[in-house]
Scaffold this motif. Sequence first.
Motif, PDB file in Angstrom:
ATOM      1  N   LEU A 133       0.899  -1.301   0.099  1.00  0.00           N
ATOM      2  CA  LEU A 133       0.252  -0.007  -0.036  1.00  0.00           C
ATOM      3  C   LEU A 133       0.721   1.390   0.022  1.00  0.00           C
ATOM      4  N   ALA A 134       2.159   1.218   0.538  1.00  0.00           N
ATOM      5  CA  ALA A 134       2.833   2.450   0.851  1.00  0.00           C
ATOM      6  C   ALA A 134       3.499   2.547  -0.640  1.00  0.00           C
ATOM      7  N   ILE A 135       4.244   1.379  -1.209  1.00  0.00           N
ATOM      8  CA  ILE A 135       5.141   1.766  -2.336  1.00  0.00           C
ATOM      9  C   ILE A 135       4.635   1.577  -3.586  1.00  0.00           C
ATOM     10  N   GLY A 136       3.367   0.633  -3.679  1.00  0.00           N
ATOM     11  CA  GLY A 136       2.702   0.202  -5.006  1.00  0.00           C
ATOM     12  C   GLY A 136       1.835   1.472  -5.471  1.00  0.00           C
ATOM     13  N   ARG A 137       1.707   1.392  -6.777  1.00  0.00           N
ATOM     14  CA  ARG A 137       0.993   2.655  -7.230  1.00  0.00           C
ATOM     15  C   ARG A 137      -0.411   2.484  -7.116  1.00  0.00           C
ATOM     16  N   ALA A 138      -1.269   3.385  -7.072  1.00  0.00           N
ATOM     17  CA  ALA A 138      -2.726   3.118  -6.797  1.00  0.00           C
ATOM     18  C   ALA A 138      -3.370   2.467  -8.122  1.00  0.00           C
ATOM     19  N   ASP A 139      -2.639   2.723  -9.286  1.00  0.00           N
ATOM     20  CA  ASP A 139      -3.379   2.337 -10.430  1.00  0.00           C
ATOM     21  C   ASP A 139      -2.866   1.195 -10.837  1.00  0.00           C
ATOM     22  N   PHE A 140      -1.993   0.403 -10.054  1.00  0.00           N
ATOM     23  CA  PHE A 140      -1.361  -0.931 -10.293  1.00  0.00           C
ATOM     24  C   PHE A 140      -2.469  -1.898 -10.266  1.00  0.00           C
ATOM     25  N   HIS A 141      -2.861  -2.789 -11.280  1.00  0.00           N
ATOM     26  CA  HIS A 141      -3.506  -3.932 -11.018  1.00  0.00           C
ATOM     27  C   HIS A 141      -2.998  -5.071 -11.697  1.00  0.00           C
ATOM     28  N   ILE A 142      -3.273  -6.328 -11.104  1.00  0.00           N
ATOM     29  CA  ILE A 142      -2.927  -7.502 -11.932  1.00  0.00           C
ATOM     30  C   ILE A 142      -3.797  -7.983 -12.961  1.00  0.00           C
ATOM     31  N   THR A 143      -4.967  -7.534 -12.846  1.00  0.00           N
ATOM     32  CA  THR A 143      -6.237  -7.956 -13.660  1.00  0.00           C
ATOM     33  C   THR A 143      -7.413  -6.911 -13.669  1.00  0.00           C
ATOM     34  N   ASP A 144      -8.101  -6.905 -14.671  1.00  0.00           N
ATOM     35  CA  ASP A 144      -9.211  -5.962 -14.838  1.00  0.00           C
ATOM     36  C   ASP A 144     -10.590  -6.387 -14.080  1.00  0.00           C
ATOM     37  N   LYS A 145     -10.431  -7.612 -13.509  1.00  0.00           N
ATOM     38  CA  LYS A 145     -11.628  -8.244 -12.595  1.00  0.00           C
ATOM     39  C   LYS A 145     -11.287  -9.205 -11.583  1.00  0.00           C
ATOM     40  N   LEU A 146     -12.290  -9.228 -10.725  1.00  0.00           N
ATOM     41  CA  LEU A 146     -12.290 -10.010  -9.493  1.00  0.00           C
ATOM     42  C   LEU A 146     -12.074 -11.647 -10.300  1.00  0.00           C
ATOM     43  N   PRO A 147     -11.337 -12.504  -9.380  1.00  0.00           N
ATOM     44  CA  PRO A 147     -11.150 -13.967  -9.903  1.00  0.00           C
ATOM     45  C   PRO A 147     -12.431 -14.556  -9.950  1.00  0.00           C
ATOM     46  N   GLY A 148     -12.334 -15.675 -10.949  1.00  0.00           N
ATOM     47  CA  GLY A 148     -13.453 -16.529 -10.658  1.00  0.00           C
ATOM     48  C   GLY A 148     -13.188 -18.031 -10.105  1.00  0.00           C
ATOM     49  N   THR A 149     -13.812 -18.899 -10.029  1.00  0.00           N
ATOM     50  CA  THR A 149     -13.348 -20.299  -9.544  1.00  0.00           C
ATOM     51  C   THR A 149     -12.260 -20.969 -10.366  1.00  0.00           C
ATOM     52  N   PRO A 150     -11.417 -21.661  -9.815  1.00  0.00           N
ATOM     53  CA  PRO A 150     -11.300 -22.047  -8.335  1.00  0.00           C
ATOM     54  C   PRO A 150     -10.387 -21.004  -7.556  1.00  0.00           C
ATOM     55  N   MET A 151      -9.943 -19.926  -8.367  1.00  0.00           N
ATOM     56  CA  MET A 151      -9.062 -18.964  -7.612  1.00  0.00           C
ATOM     57  C   MET A 151      -9.743 -18.175  -6.459  1.00  0.00           C
ATOM     58  N   ARG A 152     -11.022 -17.839  -6.940  1.00  0.00           N
ATOM     59  CA  ARG A 152     -11.870 -17.026  -6.023  1.00  0.00           C
ATOM     60  C   ARG A 152     -11.778 -17.865  -4.491  1.00  0.00           C
ATOM     61  N   GLN A 153     -12.421 -19.307  -4.665  1.00  0.00           N
ATOM     62  CA  GLN A 153     -11.994 -19.992  -3.375  1.00  0.00           C
ATOM     63  C   GLN A 153     -10.807 -19.862  -2.790  1.00  0.00           C
ATOM     64  N   ALA A 154      -9.697 -20.043  -3.306  1.00  0.00           N
ATOM     65  CA  ALA A 154      -8.354 -20.167  -2.909  1.00  0.00           C
ATOM     66  C   ALA A 154      -8.252 -18.957  -2.112  1.00  0.00           C
ATOM     67  N   VAL A 155      -8.315 -17.688  -2.813  1.00  0.00           N
ATOM     68  CA  VAL A 155      -8.239 -16.199  -2.245  1.00  0.00           C
ATOM     69  C   VAL A 155      -9.005 -16.120  -0.982  1.00  0.00           C
ATOM     70  N   CYS A 156     -10.554 -16.536  -1.070  1.00  0.00           N
ATOM     71  CA  CYS A 156     -11.030 -16.520   0.184  1.00  0.00           C
ATOM     72  C   CYS A 156     -10.713 -17.189   1.270  1.00  0.00           C
ATOM     73  N   LEU A 157     -10.072 -18.746   1.327  1.00  0.00           N
ATOM     74  CA  LEU A 157      -9.703 -19.508   2.222  1.00  0.00           C
ATOM     75  C   LEU A 157      -8.390 -18.681   2.742  1.00  0.00           C
ATOM     76  N   PHE A 158      -7.710 -18.260   2.048  1.00  0.00           N
ATOM     77  CA  PHE A 158      -6.489 -17.691   2.585  1.00  0.00           C
ATOM     78  C   PHE A 158      -6.882 -16.280   3.345  1.00  0.00           C
ATOM     79  N   ILE A 159      -7.722 -15.275   2.730  1.00  0.00           N
ATOM     80  CA  ILE A 159      -8.293 -14.337   3.722  1.00  0.00           C
ATOM     81  C   ILE A 159      -8.746 -14.470   4.816  1.00  0.00           C
ATOM     82  N   GLY A 160      -9.727 -15.709   4.972  1.00  0.00           N
ATOM     83  CA  GLY A 160     -10.210 -16.066   6.182  1.00  0.00           C
ATOM     84  C   GLY A 160      -9.404 -16.777   7.173  1.00  0.00           C
TER      85      GLY A 160
END
Length: 276
Positions: A133-160
């Motif tokens: 958050l401090a160094i990265g650019r605010a307009d830097f993105h790795i993709t233009d949309k939220l991940p779908g399955t199965p990546m979404r489930q993996a991200v959610c499991l990690f966050i939780g």
Amino acid sequence: MDLAGIFSSDIWFLVGILALAGCGSGFLAGLLGVGGGIVVVPALFHVLAAFDVPLDLRMHIAVGTSLGSIVPTSIISLRAHNKRGAVDWNLLRQWAPWVALGVIFGSIVASDVRGATLTLIFAIMSLLVASYLAIGRADFHITDKLPGTPMRQAVCLFIGGVSAMMGIGGGSLSVPAMTLCSYPIRRAVGTASAIGLIIAVPGTITFMVTGFNLAGLPVASLGYVNLIAVMALVPSSLIFAPIGAKVAHTIPQIVLRRCFAGFLLLTSLRMFYSLL
């Protein structure tokens, strides 16, 4: 260790310190959608150290109690953001079951690891997110949309899972995860307030169960959740959560990112210092 006498004689000192932490917790919950655990966990950790609670219990109690205090704060923060249309309910329906599953798994794992290990996890994850958050650019993105399955489930499991182990509401991880996928930060913060509630409820219950009847807990503890600390934290956090939510919708996004990074960096450094 029986701490009943210590807590009784210094109860107002304890309540006063944690009430101040509750102010910061509530404000950050509204401002950043983080549930306030980023303030509560270090505050509890150092207060418990002052009362000579062993390190292996100290971090577990700090994390479990933080999750308990996040429940009412997240509700207030969620309502405030929802009034401003900043909560993506469709996204929540997709993420909620997997986040909750990650919380249960993370809470069980956290109850079995050493306190120093839990502290190190907290410090490292806080530093990584703060750096982005401090160094990265605010307009830097790795993709233009939220991940779908199965990546979404993996991200959610990690966050939780990681959020439960850190005793935070999930915004510290879910906000960067969403913004990296081109998701607007104010909507990410609002949605993160709901994710915080999804994390806090099962996380609190799991920490109560895994620490139940454990020897050496402070007085008025239900498992790893200390009820005195929760009662000291919640009132002030409830007052300051709507204030933080209001500020979140009035300041520039770059300021919001820098505030988030600053608090995370400070927290990380304090936890690294405690390990030394």
